[in-house]
Design a protein around this motif. Structure first.
Motif, mmCIF file in Angstrom:
data_model
loop_
_atom_site.group_PDB
_atom_site.id
_atom_site.type_symbol
_atom_site.label_atom_id
_atom_site.label_comp_id
_atom_site.label_asym_id
_atom_site.label_seq_id
_atom_site.Cartn_x
_atom_site.Cartn_y
_atom_site.Cartn_z
ATOM 1 N N PRO A 5 -9.654 -9.592 -11.753
ATOM 2 C CA PRO A 5 -8.220 -9.872 -11.568
ATOM 3 C C PRO A 5 -7.343 -9.092 -12.538
ATOM 4 C CG PRO A 5 -9.345 -11.753 -12.575
ATOM 5 C CD PRO A 5 -10.410 -10.811 -12.108
ATOM 6 N N ASN A 6 -7.921 -8.617 -13.632
ATOM 7 C CA ASN A 6 -7.159 -7.803 -14.581
ATOM 8 C C ASN A 6 -7.041 -6.350 -14.121
ATOM 9 O OD1 ASN A 6 -6.735 -9.945 -16.377
ATOM 10 N ND2 ASN A 6 -8.693 -9.599 -17.400
ATOM 11 N N GLY A 7 -7.876 -5.971 -13.148
ATOM 12 C CA GLY A 7 -7.781 -4.620 -12.625
ATOM 13 C C GLY A 7 -8.785 -3.657 -13.206
ATOM 14 N N ASP A 8 -9.979 -4.136 -13.554
ATOM 15 C CA ASP A 8 -10.995 -3.247 -14.108
ATOM 16 C C ASP A 8 -12.374 -3.686 -13.635
ATOM 17 O OD1 ASP A 8 -11.978 -1.100 -15.515
ATOM 18 O OD2 ASP A 8 -11.355 -1.816 -17.491
ATOM 19 N N PHE A 9 -13.370 -2.808 -13.816
ATOM 20 C CA PHE A 9 -14.757 -3.186 -13.559
ATOM 21 C C PHE A 9 -15.309 -3.906 -14.783
ATOM 22 C CE2 PHE A 9 -15.400 0.931 -10.861
ATOM 23 C CZ PHE A 9 -14.655 0.386 -9.840
ATOM 24 N N GLN A 29 -0.954 -15.047 -4.553
ATOM 25 C CA GLN A 29 -0.076 -13.881 -4.541
ATOM 26 C C GLN A 29 0.918 -13.920 -5.690
ATOM 27 O OE1 GLN A 29 2.506 -13.739 -1.128
ATOM 28 N NE2 GLN A 29 3.210 -11.655 -1.533
ATOM 29 N N THR A 30 1.387 -15.105 -6.057
ATOM 30 C CA THR A 30 2.453 -15.237 -7.049
ATOM 31 C C THR A 30 1.967 -15.072 -8.480
ATOM 32 O OG1 THR A 30 2.221 -17.650 -7.238
ATOM 33 C CG2 THR A 30 3.666 -16.811 -5.500
ATOM 34 N N THR A 31 0.653 -14.962 -8.671
ATOM 35 C CA THR A 31 0.108 -14.812 -10.028
ATOM 36 C C THR A 31 -0.740 -13.555 -10.179
ATOM 37 O OG1 THR A 31 -1.757 -16.236 -9.397
ATOM 38 C CG2 THR A 31 0.120 -17.282 -10.505
ATOM 39 N N PHE A 32 -0.872 -12.776 -9.129
ATOM 40 C CA PHE A 32 -1.748 -11.592 -9.169
ATOM 41 C C PHE A 32 -1.058 -10.467 -9.946
ATOM 42 C CE2 PHE A 32 -4.120 -8.114 -6.721
ATOM 43 C CZ PHE A 32 -5.279 -8.294 -7.460
ATOM 44 N N ASN A 33 -1.627 -10.113 -11.092
ATOM 45 C CA ASN A 33 -0.977 -9.148 -11.978
ATOM 46 C C ASN A 33 -2.042 -8.335 -12.732
ATOM 47 O OD1 ASN A 33 1.180 -7.836 -13.189
ATOM 48 N ND2 ASN A 33 1.397 -9.343 -14.833
ATOM 49 N N PRO A 34 -2.718 -7.403 -12.050
ATOM 50 C CA PRO A 34 -3.826 -6.641 -12.649
ATOM 51 C C PRO A 34 -3.338 -5.510 -13.550
ATOM 52 C CG PRO A 34 -3.493 -5.949 -10.378
ATOM 53 C CD PRO A 34 -2.535 -7.085 -10.614
ATOM 54 N N THR A 35 -2.858 -5.871 -14.708
ATOM 55 C CA THR A 35 -2.184 -4.909 -15.586
ATOM 56 C C THR A 35 -3.110 -3.850 -16.170
ATOM 57 O OG1 THR A 35 -2.461 -6.471 -17.426
ATOM 58 C CG2 THR A 35 -0.377 -6.545 -16.207
ATOM 59 N N GLN A 36 -4.428 -4.038 -16.082
ATOM 60 C CA GLN A 36 -5.362 -3.032 -16.587
ATOM 61 C C GLN A 36 -5.743 -1.996 -15.524
ATOM 62 O OE1 GLN A 36 -8.767 -4.908 -18.459
ATOM 63 N NE2 GLN A 36 -7.482 -6.363 -19.575
ATOM 64 N N PHE A 37 -5.115 -2.062 -14.377
ATOM 65 C CA PHE A 37 -5.419 -1.162 -13.270
ATOM 66 C C PHE A 37 -5.268 0.294 -13.687
ATOM 67 C CE2 PHE A 37 -3.534 1.004 -9.406
ATOM 68 C CZ PHE A 37 -4.734 1.178 -8.742
ATOM 69 N N ASN A 38 -6.360 1.038 -13.542
ATOM 70 C CA ASN A 38 -6.386 2.454 -13.921
ATOM 71 C C ASN A 38 -7.362 3.171 -12.993
ATOM 72 O OD1 ASN A 38 -6.612 4.976 -15.053
ATOM 73 N ND2 ASN A 38 -7.038 4.280 -17.138
ATOM 74 N N GLN A 62 -8.948 -13.714 -8.674
ATOM 75 C CA GLN A 62 -8.457 -14.602 -9.725
ATOM 76 C C GLN A 62 -9.259 -15.893 -9.799
ATOM 77 O OE1 GLN A 62 -3.852 -14.546 -10.065
ATOM 78 N NE2 GLN A 62 -4.272 -13.998 -7.929
ATOM 79 N N TRP A 63 -9.750 -16.353 -8.666
ATOM 80 C CA TRP A 63 -10.572 -17.558 -8.647
ATOM 81 C C TRP A 63 -12.055 -17.232 -8.789
ATOM 82 C CZ3 TRP A 63 -8.309 -20.930 -4.054
ATOM 83 C CH2 TRP A 63 -7.145 -21.572 -4.506
ATOM 84 N N GLY A 64 -12.396 -15.968 -8.690
ATOM 85 C CA GLY A 64 -13.807 -15.588 -8.775
ATOM 86 C C GLY A 64 -14.604 -16.128 -7.613
#
Length: 481
Positions: free
Chosen positions: A356-360, A97-106, A59-61
Motif C-alpha cells: 500500500p505504500n507503493g513498493d515491493f 479509495q479515500t485512504t489509498f496514498n502510496p507515497t513511496q511509488f517509484n 491496504q487490507w492485505g
C-alpha cells in the motif's frame, strides 16, 4: 487500518485455492494480421516478464477483488469489523479509495530491478474485477486520480501511465491487464438486484440497453488505454466468464456457472485497439478463438510444449496481491520454473504485489537480484531459444537455439541451491561431430569430455568440478553442434 489489516489477513488467497481454473485453448486460431504474428514471435523470444497486481485492496492485505464476490465466500471469507453484513463490507472496501496514498511509488526502481533480473516485458493491472481504476479514466470516479483519493494530489497519480513510461524507457514491452467484468459498475452489477456470483446480475437479453451501456463503458476504457498511455504491445483481458454464451465449454467446471450471454463484442474492441496500436497482441484469456493470441495457464507449468504461443503466470509469493509477511518462493525454485517453462516453449510471467505504500517487499527485491545474478551467466541459454525433446528427464532440461545449431543442457540443483554435478551425464537425441564444441557456462575454462555412442551422448565431468561446480540453481552446458 492496522486493526482491519490484522483482522482480515486470513482472507489472503493462495495459489492452490484460486476459484477459477483456466483451461487450455481448444480452438487456437493463428492471427492473420502479419504485424500481430511478428509481435507474437518477438514476444516469444523475450521469455521472462513481470506481472503486478495492485489496487486499494493492498491496504487490507487481502485477496484482490474476490472478497466482495458472494460466490467465492468459501475461500475468501470476510473477517474483521465489517464482516457481519455484506453491504457494510462492500461499502468499507470501496471506501479504501479515500485512504489509498502510496507515497513511496517509484516505477523507475521497479523497472531497474526487473531489468536487472532479466525480465523483458511488463503486464500491469489497470483495473481488476472490483472496478477500481489505476489509470485516469474519464468513465468513472472510482479511480486513483479521483479527488476522493489522497494520491490524486501526487504528480504521478496516474500510476498506469507512470509504470508504462518507466518500463518502456528501459526497453520493456508493455502490456495492460484489464478486467472485462466490473463489479463496481451499475451496468454490470445493477443495484436493482443483489449480486449472486461473479457474473452479471441481470439478464442482458431482458435489459439490452443496460448491457449495451456496459459494452460501451468497457470499449471506452480500453480506448483510453490504447490512446493515452504510449505504445502498447499487449492487451491482457481477464474475467473469462464475460463471453458469448455460445463459447462456453461445459466440460470445464467453472464455465458451467455462466448462464447468460455476456458478449462484449471483442471484434469491435480488437479492431479499435489495433487501429491505435498496430500489431497489438490481444489475450482474451480462456475464450478460445480469434482473440486469444496466446494462452495463459495459471499457477501451473505444462508437462510438454503446447502447439500454440503460451505463458505461465505464477506468483512470487502465495498471493497475487500484497499480503504482509507473505511466503515467497526461493530463487532456486524460480530459476527452475523459468527453465522448465522455457523448455516447453512458454514465457514466464512472474507476479509481485506492490505494498500500500507503493513498493515491493525487501524479499521480492532480493529474489529479483538473485535471478539477475543467474541470468547474467545463463541469459543466452534462455532468450530466443526453442524446445528440444525430451525437454526434461530427471533433473536435466534441454533447450536449443532457433537455428538448431546449439543445444543448451541444464542440470538442476537438487535439495539445495548449489549444483552438484555427477561424474558423467548421459544425454539423448543429441548428435555431435568432430567439429562440435562444449562450453560450461558457469566455468568456461573447464574442459568437459564428450563421447558419442549411437544416439547417446555422454559428458565427462572433471573430478574437481563435481563437488565445486561453481553453479547455483542450475548449471548449463552449451553444445555447439
Amino acid at each position: 487500518m492496522k486493526l482491519i489489516a490484522s483482522n482480515l489477513i486470513a482472507v489472503m488467497i493462495t495459489m492452490c485455492c484460486f476459484a477459477q481454473q483456466h483451461n487450455f485453448n481448444n480452438n487456437y486460431i493463428t492471427p492473420t494480421d502479419t504485424l500481430v504474428q511478428q509481435k507474437i514471435e518477438q514476444w516469444q523470444d523475450l521469455k521472462f516478464g513481470l506481472f503486478m497486481h495492485w489496487g486499494t485492496y493492498s491496504q487490507w492485505g487481502v485477496v484482490e477483488s474476490w472478497s466482495i464476490c458472494p460466490e467465492d465466500e468459501g475461500w475468501t471469507q470476510r473477517k474483521g469489523p465489517y464482516a457481519s453484513s455484506y453491504n457494510t463490507y462492500v461499502k468499507a472496501y470501496e471506501n479504501l479509495q479515500t485512504t489509498f496514498n502510496p507515497t513511496q511509488f517509484n516505477p523507475e526502481k521497479w523497472a531497474a530491478a526487473a531489468k536487472n533480473a532479466g525480465m523483458k516485458y511488463v503486464v500491469f493491472t489497470t483495473k481488476h474485477h472490483d472496478g477500481f481504476c489505476m489509470f485516469d479514466t474519464k468513465q468513472t470516479d472510482y479511480k486513483i486520480t479521483s479527488s476522493n483519493t489522497p494520491f490524486a494530489a501526487n504528480p504521478r497519480s496516474n500510476v498506469a501511465k507512470e509504470i508504462f513510461d518507466a518500463f518502456r524507457k528501459d526497453g520493456f514491452m508493455t502490456g495492460a491487464y484489464f478486467s472485462k467484468p466490473d463489479w463496481h459498475s451499475p451496468d454490470y452489477w445493477w443495484p436493482y438486484f443483489p449480486p449472486k456470483d461473479r457474473n452479471v446480475n441481470y439478464d442482458p437479453k431482458k435489459y439490452p440497453e443496460r448491457w449495451n451501456a456496459f459494452k460501451d463503458y468497457t470499449y471506452n476504457q480500453i480506448q483510453e488505454l490504447m490512446t493515452g498511455y504510449g505504445k502498447m504491445d499487449l492487451l491482457w483481458l481477464d474475467g473469462g466468464w464475460v463471453r458469448p454464451l455460445s463459447s462456453v465449454d461445459t466440460t470445464v467446471e467453472w464455465q458451467r456457472g455462466i448462464k447468460d450471454d455476456q458478449d462484449i463484442d471483442m471484434a469491435r474492441i480488437a479492431k479499435m485497439s489495433r487501429t491505435y496500436q498496430p500489431g497489438l497482441m490481444v489475450v482474451d484469456r480462456t475464450v478460445s478463438g480469434e482473440f486469444e493470441n496466446y494462452v495463459t495457464p495459471e499457477q501451473t507449468i505444462p508437462n510438454e510444449p503446447l502447439p500454440y504461443p503460451w505463458e505461465s503466470c505464477i506468483t512470487m509469493g502465495n498471493s497475487w496481491s500484497y499480503v504482509p509477511n507473505d511466503t515467497y518462493k526461493s530463487a532456486n525454485d524460480l530459476v527452475h520454473m523459468l527453465v522448465k517453462i522455457v523448455s516447453r516453449g512458454g514465457n514466464f510471467l512472474l507476479n509481485i504485489g506492490p505494498s500500500p505504500n507503493g513498493d515491493f517487499s525487501d524479499t521480492a527485491y532480493n529474489r529479483l537480484a538473485a535471478l539477475g545474478s543467474w541470468m547474467n551467466v545463463h541469459g543466452e541459454a534462455i532468450y530466443g531459444t526453442i524446445p528440444m525433446a525430451p525437454y526434461e528427464k530427471d533433473n536435466v532440461v534441454y533447450l536449443q537455439s532457433k537455428d538448431k545449431k546449439t543445444v543448451y543442457v541444464y542440470v538442476l540443483s537438487n535439495n539445495k541451491e548449489t549444483v552438484e554435478l555427477p561424474a558423467t551425464i548421459s544425454l539423448s537425441q543429441i548428435n555431435i561431430t568432430q567439429k562440435s564444441k562444449i562450453i560450461y557456462l558457469d566455468a568456461p575454462k573447464e574442459k568437459i569430455g564428450m563421447q558419442q555412442k549411437n544416439n547417446q551422448l555422454t559428458l565427462t565431468i572433471p573430478a574437481g568440478l563435481q563437488q565445486k561446480s561453481g553453479a547455483i540453481y542450475a548449471a548449463t552446458f552449451k553444445i555447439i553442434l
